[in-house]
Design a protein around this motif. Structure first.
Motif, PDB file in Angstrom:
ATOM      1  N   GLU A 102       0.932  -1.464   0.050  1.00 58.49           N
ATOM      2  CA  GLU A 102       0.071   0.025   0.234  1.00 58.49           C
ATOM      3  C   GLU A 102       0.902   1.241   0.069  1.00 58.49           C
ATOM      4  N   ALA A 103       1.811   1.315   0.782  1.00 53.85           N
ATOM      5  CA  ALA A 103       2.908   2.358   0.915  1.00 53.85           C
ATOM      6  C   ALA A 103       3.343   2.720  -0.604  1.00 53.85           C
ATOM      7  N   ASN A 104       3.657   1.708  -1.296  1.00 60.21           N
ATOM      8  CA  ASN A 104       4.463   1.883  -2.558  1.00 60.21           C
ATOM      9  C   ASN A 104       3.268   1.909  -3.909  1.00 60.21           C
ATOM     10  N   ARG A 105       2.113   1.722  -3.529  1.00 61.77           N
ATOM     11  CA  ARG A 105       1.150   1.544  -4.603  1.00 61.77           C
ATOM     12  C   ARG A 105       1.047   2.814  -5.814  1.00 61.77           C
ATOM     13  N   ALA A 106       1.360   3.864  -5.192  1.00 61.35           N
ATOM     14  CA  ALA A 106       1.301   5.171  -6.122  1.00 61.35           C
ATOM     15  C   ALA A 106       2.621   5.312  -6.981  1.00 61.35           C
ATOM     16  N   ASP A 107       3.498   4.638  -6.558  1.00 63.28           N
ATOM     17  CA  ASP A 107       4.809   4.738  -7.015  1.00 63.28           C
ATOM     18  C   ASP A 107       4.898   3.769  -8.511  1.00 63.28           C
ATOM     19  N   GLU A 108       4.970   4.437  -9.679  1.00 64.13           N
ATOM     20  CA  GLU A 108       5.158   3.681 -10.877  1.00 64.13           C
ATOM     21  C   GLU A 108       6.167   2.985 -10.909  1.00 64.13           C
ATOM     22  N   ASN A 109       7.427   3.412 -10.580  1.00 67.89           N
ATOM     23  CA  ASN A 109       8.587   2.464 -10.712  1.00 67.89           C
ATOM     24  C   ASN A 109       8.624   1.418  -9.934  1.00 67.89           C
ATOM     25  N   MET A 110       7.742   1.226  -8.867  1.00 69.70           N
ATOM     26  CA  MET A 110       7.511   0.085  -7.795  1.00 69.70           C
ATOM     27  C   MET A 110       6.356  -0.894  -8.400  1.00 69.70           C
ATOM     28  N   ALA A 111       5.639  -0.181  -9.364  1.00 70.39           N
ATOM     29  CA  ALA A 111       4.383  -0.994  -9.671  1.00 70.39           C
ATOM     30  C   ALA A 111       4.501  -2.598 -10.145  1.00 70.39           C
ATOM     31  N   PRO A 112       5.818  -2.910 -11.207  1.00 71.49           N
ATOM     32  CA  PRO A 112       6.023  -4.063 -11.547  1.00 71.49           C
ATOM     33  C   PRO A 112       6.220  -4.967 -10.573  1.00 71.49           C
ATOM     34  N   PHE A 113       6.656  -4.551  -9.219  1.00 68.65           N
ATOM     35  CA  PHE A 113       6.932  -5.414  -8.164  1.00 68.65           C
ATOM     36  C   PHE A 113       5.762  -5.544  -7.271  1.00 68.65           C
ATOM     37  N   THR A 114       5.070  -4.349  -6.688  1.00 68.08           N
ATOM     38  CA  THR A 114       4.339  -4.495  -5.894  1.00 68.08           C
ATOM     39  C   THR A 114       2.889  -5.257  -6.205  1.00 68.08           C
ATOM     40  N   LYS A 115       2.640  -4.967  -7.715  1.00 74.11           N
ATOM     41  CA  LYS A 115       1.380  -5.718  -8.142  1.00 74.11           C
ATOM     42  C   LYS A 115       1.526  -7.279  -7.924  1.00 74.11           C
ATOM     43  N   GLY A 116       2.747  -7.956  -8.549  1.00 75.53           N
ATOM     44  CA  GLY A 116       3.099  -9.092  -8.321  1.00 75.53           C
ATOM     45  C   GLY A 116       3.131  -9.736  -6.876  1.00 75.53           C
ATOM     46  N   LEU A 117       3.470  -8.915  -5.917  1.00 70.66           N
ATOM     47  CA  LEU A 117       3.710  -9.135  -4.436  1.00 70.66           C
ATOM     48  C   LEU A 117       2.179  -9.227  -4.219  1.00 70.66           C
ATOM     49  N   LYS A 118       1.345  -7.992  -4.196  1.00 67.75           N
ATOM     50  CA  LYS A 118       0.086  -8.268  -3.755  1.00 67.75           C
ATOM     51  C   LYS A 118      -0.672  -9.331  -4.236  1.00 67.75           C
ATOM     52  N   ARG A 128      11.572  -4.951  -1.018  1.00 62.05           N
ATOM     53  CA  ARG A 128      12.291  -4.060  -0.242  1.00 62.05           C
ATOM     54  C   ARG A 128      13.668  -4.176  -1.036  1.00 62.05           C
ATOM     55  N   MET A 129      14.406  -4.982  -1.489  1.00 58.38           N
ATOM     56  CA  MET A 129      15.511  -4.760  -2.213  1.00 58.38           C
ATOM     57  C   MET A 129      15.496  -3.595  -3.573  1.00 58.38           C
ATOM     58  N   VAL A 130      14.481  -3.951  -4.074  1.00 61.28           N
ATOM     59  CA  VAL A 130      14.203  -2.945  -5.324  1.00 61.28           C
ATOM     60  C   VAL A 130      13.983  -1.702  -4.901  1.00 61.28           C
ATOM     61  N   LYS A 131      13.141  -1.365  -3.801  1.00 67.24           N
ATOM     62  CA  LYS A 131      12.962  -0.083  -3.352  1.00 67.24           C
ATOM     63  C   LYS A 131      14.038   0.586  -2.942  1.00 67.24           C
ATOM     64  N   THR A 132      14.864  -0.002  -2.414  1.00 67.71           N
ATOM     65  CA  THR A 132      16.143   0.352  -1.813  1.00 67.71           C
ATOM     66  C   THR A 132      17.117   0.755  -3.077  1.00 67.71           C
ATOM     67  N   ALA A 133      17.371  -0.125  -3.800  1.00 66.48           N
ATOM     68  CA  ALA A 133      18.067  -0.084  -5.088  1.00 66.48           C
ATOM     69  C   ALA A 133      17.573   1.124  -5.952  1.00 66.48           C
ATOM     70  N   GLN A 134      16.233   1.357  -6.043  1.00 64.90           N
ATOM     71  CA  GLN A 134      15.767   2.452  -6.820  1.00 64.90           C
ATOM     72  C   GLN A 134      16.221   3.709  -6.162  1.00 64.90           C
ATOM     73  N   GLU A 135      16.112   3.837  -4.725  1.00 64.23           N
ATOM     74  CA  GLU A 135      16.585   4.898  -3.990  1.00 64.23           C
ATOM     75  C   GLU A 135      18.119   5.139  -4.294  1.00 64.23           C
ATOM     76  N   LYS A 136      18.565   4.370  -4.134  1.00 65.73           N
ATOM     77  CA  LYS A 136      20.193   4.432  -4.526  1.00 65.73           C
ATOM     78  C   LYS A 136      20.497   5.063  -5.880  1.00 65.73           C
ATOM     79  N   ILE A 137      20.033   4.505  -6.673  1.00 66.70           N
ATOM     80  CA  ILE A 137      19.912   4.987  -8.259  1.00 66.70           C
ATOM     81  C   ILE A 137      19.715   6.372  -8.178  1.00 66.70           C
TER      82      ILE A 137
END
Length: 596
Positions: free
Chosen positions: A476-492, A538-547
């Motif tokens: 839910e916290a990352n639902r609006a983040d388009e960059n996270m959508a490929p990951f959060t949709k599958g996880l949800k 969680r790993m992808v979220k962190t990697a995106q922030e680093k990039i």
């Protein structure tokens, strides 16, 4: 000759960046293992694993252990020297309390180091691994005198430990055990019986071996309620704790087995051996479960470790082996053929292994942090939540990661083709060694039944609801983040499947218990996929922030690709697990026995 490179950079990324290792600096031991020191510890562990422990792996497989006429056992060439370097480096005592000669560092640090050592040489590392489990049981249930007598020597590694449960007629059903304990009237007991499949039961690498033995005191109740736990020392001890005469415990034979040849798997005979009760009379199963739960996490780590070293060797081979041309056009036109890593099916094998290994590493370290919070925090709510999740994840880590560790060792062998089937390249050893992890410390079917039959309903389902809430809030916290959508949709979607499976079990398992049994393995793996998917989120979220902030590197770019692969090609398996669970037990149980 196989090779191994400890994944230090990945471990540090998970601990420091994903899990926020520094946030735990208020807990005992964490301040003594600052991020800088953690980096140094892992670097030194990597050197030992790569340069000393791994070169002995194939030696152990080829030579095996040898039992002599007097019952003594010799380990393979170099094992004692390798163990001595491990022991003298203080690696045995990393997480042991300082008051007993340990270093008091976090269990999380011990877990990270243990992965490297087990990848390097699973059979050799079982000797200290069992010792650390025995130490945990003594610290939890032993008397002050027992702790002071045994733990310092075991923490130093000059004494080692074992766990003795299984008997020829008695495996999972410990209520059937026959080993008996007769009180002598002076506080000791005479232990008589036979135990089988005892890893590290006899060897030449330590001065003494401390056996933790389940036995039944004369007159005790039948079944598991009448089991007690005893300390039986290979050598009797005098009043000052010094070694005395040999105790009446011996290795009757070595098991001939499929793998882990470098570990001495023994039939142990107890002939009125002197033993001492540890913990409460008839409370042996509870005391042994401390060791078994620690061992189950360690065995899950073995699954990851074997999958990692097999993957590394498969990658190296795939980059060098020239066979055929890429179906999309030659990639190495200056050579007679392309390296096989260009072929999609080879990539499928490699990406499956990589995606599971990186998420599995994160899951194990996340769980290790829960163990540290459960045992070191002084905030009761934090302790309870951490302990709940630790208990919930133990059968999942043991079952899922060992099933996948074996599967991935086979995948790595497949990358080698015929060269993987012969002994020269060492891939068959990884397959053979990985197989036992699915069986010992409770076969994986038992882990699945433990999850479905005990862990889900424990404390009113508190642990599983905590997990569902944490994963749901992340999505839910990352639902609006388009960059996270490929990951959060599958996880949800995976989480929805897991919750639906949980609800189905609640509605269909009580009135028909076979439904729970039929669903259990699929439920275990469904739960594991969601847990691994959460780690990828969680790993992808962190990697995106680093990039995004300019501190990213090729490591973080690779995380995005590997995480996407997991979500696209592995996470959808949750739907198949749910379908099988929802089918119930009818077709599975319908055939009469005589039709098989």
């Amino acid at each position: 000759m196989t090779t191994y490179k400890a994944p230090v950079a990945d471990t540090l990324f998970i601990l420091n960046d994903v899990l926020g290792y520094e946030r735990y600096s208020n807990l005992p031991g964490f301040a003594d293992a600052s991020p800088d020191l953690l980096d140094a510890i892992l670097g030194e562990a990597a050197k030992l694993a790569e340069n000393v422990i791994h070169p002995l792996n194939q030696v152990g497989d080829h030579e095996g252990c040898v039992r002599h006429a007097d019952g003594s056992v010799t380990t393979p060439t170099g094992f004692k020297d390798g163990y001595d370097q491990y022991r003298e480096g203080g690696w045995m005592s990393l997480a042991i309390p300082e008051e007993f000669g340990g270093q008091g560092l976090p269990y999380t640090v011990h877990t990270a180091v243990a992965e490297y050592m087990s990848s390097a040489n699973m059979a050799l590392m079982m000797y200290p691994g069992l010792t650390q489990g025995a130490i945990a049981a003594i610290l939890e249930h032993g008397s002050d005198e027992q702790k002071q007598t045994f733990v310092p020597k075991m923490a130093e590694g000059v004494w080692t430990g074992t766990m003795n449960l299984t008997e020829p007629h008695c495996g999972t059903d410990l209520g059937l055990l026959r080993t008996k304990a007769v009180p002598t009237g002076d506080g000791a007991y005479k232990i008589s019986g036979q135990k089988i499949f005892i890893s590290a039961g006899e060897h030449d690498m330590s001065e003494n071996i401390i056996h933790l033995v389940l036995a039944r005191i004369e007159g005790a109740p039948e079944g598991v309620k009448g089991i007690s736990l005893f300390i039986v020392s290979k050598f009797k001890l005098d009043a000052d704790g010094n070694l005395g005469e040999r105790n009446a415990v011996s290795c009757g034979s070595l098991e001939e087995k499929m793998g882990i040849h470098g570990n001495s798997t023994c039939v142990m005979n107890y002939d009125e051996a002197e033993g001492y009760l540890i913990g409460a009379e008839n409370g042996g199963l509870k005391a042994m479960f401390v060791m078994m739960n620690e061992a189950r996490l360690g065995v899950g780590l073995q699954g990851l470790s074997l999958g990692e070293v097999a993957y590394q060797n498969a990658v190296a081979y795939a980059k060098e082996r020239l066979q055929g041309r890429s179906i999309s056009g030659a990639k190495s036109p200056d050579k007679k053929a392309d390296p096989i890593i260009v072929h999609p099916d080879i990539r499928r094998n490699l990406m499956n292994m990589r995606a599971f290994n990186e998420a599995g590493r994160a899951l194990i370290l996340w769980t290790a942090l829960k163990s540290d919070v459960a045992h070191r925090s002084d905030v009761e709510a934090d302790k309870q939540e951490a302990d709940d999740l630790l208990g919930l994840m133990t059968p999942i880590i043991k079952g899922v990661l060992t099933d996948k560790g074996f599967e991935h060792a086979v995948m790595a062998q497949q990358v080698f083709g015929g060269h993987g089937y012969i002994e020269e390249h060492g891939m068959s050893q990884f397959v053979r060694d990985a197989r036992i992890a699915m069986i010992y410390e409770g076969a994986n079917g038992i882990q699945a039944l433990d999850l479905v039959g005990r862990k889900l309903a424990l404390n009113g389902g508190r642990a599983v609801q905590t997990f569902f809430k944490e994963v749901g809030e992340f999505c839910e916290a990352n639902r609006a983040d388009e960059n996270m959508a490929p990951f959060t949709k599958g996880l949800k979607k995976g989480l929805n499947d897991l919750q639906a499976a949980t609800m189905w079990l609640m509605q269909n398992a009580m009135q028909k218990p076979d439904n729970a049994g039929a669903a259990s393995t699929d439920y275990l793996h469904l739960f594991g996929l969601v847990a691994l998917g959460y780690m990828w989120g969680r790993m992808v979220k962190t990697a995106q922030e680093k990039i995004a902030d300019g501190s990213g590197s090729s490591i973080h770019e690779a995380k995005l690709v590997t995480g996407r692969y997991f979500m696209e090609r592995i996470m959808p398996e949750t739907a198949a697990h749910l379908a099988r669970i929802s089918a119930g037990a009818d077709s599975m149980m319908a055939l009469p026995e005589d039709a098989f």
